[in-house]
Structure formats: structure tokens, C-alpha cells
Scaffold this active site. Sequence first.
Site, mmCIF file in Angstrom:
data_model
loop_
_atom_site.group_PDB
_atom_site.id
_atom_site.type_symbol
_atom_site.label_atom_id
_atom_site.label_comp_id
_atom_site.label_asym_id
_atom_site.label_seq_id
_atom_site.Cartn_x
_atom_site.Cartn_y
_atom_site.Cartn_z
ATOM 1 N N VAL A 119 16.616 22.249 52.675
ATOM 2 C CA VAL A 119 15.653 22.845 53.600
ATOM 3 C C VAL A 119 15.038 21.710 54.407
ATOM 4 O O VAL A 119 14.629 20.696 53.849
ATOM 5 C CB VAL A 119 14.554 23.610 52.842
ATOM 6 C CG1 VAL A 119 13.561 24.231 53.827
ATOM 7 C CG2 VAL A 119 15.160 24.691 51.954
ATOM 8 N N CYS A 120 15.014 21.869 55.731
ATOM 9 C CA CYS A 120 14.398 20.881 56.613
ATOM 10 C C CYS A 120 15.079 19.511 56.422
ATOM 11 O O CYS A 120 16.298 19.419 56.321
ATOM 12 C CB CYS A 120 12.900 20.826 56.353
ATOM 13 S SG CYS A 120 11.907 20.024 57.628
ATOM 14 N N ASN A 121 14.282 18.432 56.328
ATOM 15 C CA ASN A 121 14.887 17.107 56.220
ATOM 16 C C ASN A 121 15.364 16.774 54.811
ATOM 17 O O ASN A 121 15.765 15.644 54.539
ATOM 18 C CB ASN A 121 13.957 16.019 56.745
ATOM 19 C CG ASN A 121 12.635 15.944 55.997
ATOM 20 O OD1 ASN A 121 12.420 16.651 55.013
ATOM 21 N ND2 ASN A 121 11.737 15.104 56.478
#
Length: 329
Positions: A119-121
Site C-alpha cells: 500500500v502506498c510507498n
Amino acid sequence: MLTPASATPRQIVFLAFPGFQVLDLAGPMQVFLSASDHARDAATGLPIDYRVSVVSSGPTRVQGSLSLAIDAEPLPSALKPGTTVMVVGGRGVEAASRDPLLIGWLRRHMHEAERICSVCNGALVLARAGLLAGKRATTHWVDFDKLQRNFRDVTVDRDAIYVRDGKIWSSAGVSAGIDLALALVADDHGEAAAAITAKWMVLYVKRPGNQSQFSDFIETIDHDKAGAFAELHQWILANLSRDLRIPELAARAGMSERTFARKYRTLIGVPPAETVKRLRADTARHHLRTSTLPLKTVAARCGFGSVEQMNRVHLKFYGLTSRTLRDIG
């Protein structure tokens, strides 16, 4: 009293680290919990059963964003069948990607897990563990260049909210983790299960993974009314450089030109040409903010006849010139 049978339990293991983004964990986690509470498997009709846990390579009390902390279990020595590992993102991702215990654990269990997601970075952690080598992936737009620069064997998809490449799934920033989790529910238990989960969470209809991260206009549309044109909007986003006048759009929608124009304006609230203009403007703004492409190239890719035309549209919608949009990043 007998407990009703449920679908085969599926394990969702969230991997957290100090400095994790709370919504990266809480959003997807709530999707799985809501699916278990309210949805049924589309094929069998049985209640869904997700077993959710949080693990960490460090302290059992992990500090996240917003001054919030969560209790975590130690990294398990083995994964149960049907386990999905989800690596969250956050400000602590750089330290996490240098954590030998965490990285080593991911490498040892990559074949054991049914799916590994970011998720995300959190994609930077997967990349550091070698899980994205030779694969397509996405991350928050702020980290596109960092992911590509540091891991040249990864194909960074800059235009998706989530990407699936084999057993590896990755998603864009923050709220896109919810879209990813809904996609996982759909993969496990069918689209109807994902739809009822989204309804209980008062979310818009599940967004497809290839939807742009950066189309503000798409987010303003009433998705309950616009469902008939959802696929058309995705096609427009993927074909912005084409001639997107009424004849082409009506043909894609399978309608006569007159019927299409009337129905589209009734449901969406604006003429088709306005939608095309807004999607071109949003996409061009994204490229200006996240790339070094010349203005002329951005204009051509997004279907503008010239930089001057692109500039006029940006002034209309954002009150800023194209060059200013690039400068403010």
C-alpha cells in the site's frame, strides 16, 4: 445452536513498522472486516471469513502516524495456507526497507504466501526485498521517480491506482489501499461481495485498477448515476490523444449520437466534450507535476492541439498556466 458454515478462511497479515501510515493499514483492514461481517461468497453463498492480524519485526507496540499506535505480533515463522501479506507505507518506509529482519522475512516467505501486496510507498519495501524485480508495480505518485531510479528492473505504472502482476499486488497512495483491498475481496469471493462491502462502508463503486491516480473530475461524478459510462471514462483516460468527439464516443457506448449526447448529459450533468476536456486537463496537470516532459509533449499526449490550447484549459479549470502548474509541483 450450530454456527453457520463459512467460506474457507483467508489470512490477511499486515506488516507494520515504526512510522507507518495509519490509513494504509486501517482502510484495507476495515474492508476485510466489513466483508466478513456483511458479504457472502458469490459462488457458494457462504459468509466470508477473513482472519486479520498485524505483525512487526520490531516492537509489539508499533507507533504510526497521527500519534496512534497498534499492537503487533512477532513475524511468524510460517504462513498458513491462503495467506495474503500486505506491506503498508508511511514515513518510516526508508528505515523499514533497510531492516534486515523484515526484508529477510519477506524473501523467505514470498513463495509461501498466496499474495504479497503493498500500500502506498510500501512498494519500496517489496522492491528492496527483490519481489518487484521484472514486474510492473505502482506506488504513491510522489515516489514514482524514487522507485524507478533505485530499482531499474521494476516497471513503474504511473497511471494506475493498483496493479496486479502475478501474485504481487501494489497500490497508490493512502485511499488506494482501500481500492486494492476491495479488488482482493472481488478476486476471492466475486464482484458482488466487493460491491456489498463497498456499500456497507459507504464507498463509491469499486474503482478499477487502471483508473488514473490523478483524475480529480472522475472523483466528482455520482458513481451510482454514472455506472453506465464507467467503462467509457476509463477508455477515454487511456486514449486521450485520439479524436474524442461525439461520433467516436457514441460508437464506444453503443448508442446513436443523439441518444448518447442526451443520456450522457442527463446522467453526468455535463456534455461529453466537457468531460473529455476535464480529463485531458487533469492528466496533463499530473504529467506536468511528476515528469520533466516538455510542455509540447504533454499537450500532444493528452490530446491538446497545442501548448496554447492546453494553457487555456488549465487557466479555465485551475486558474493557473501550464507552466505554473509545473513550477509549483
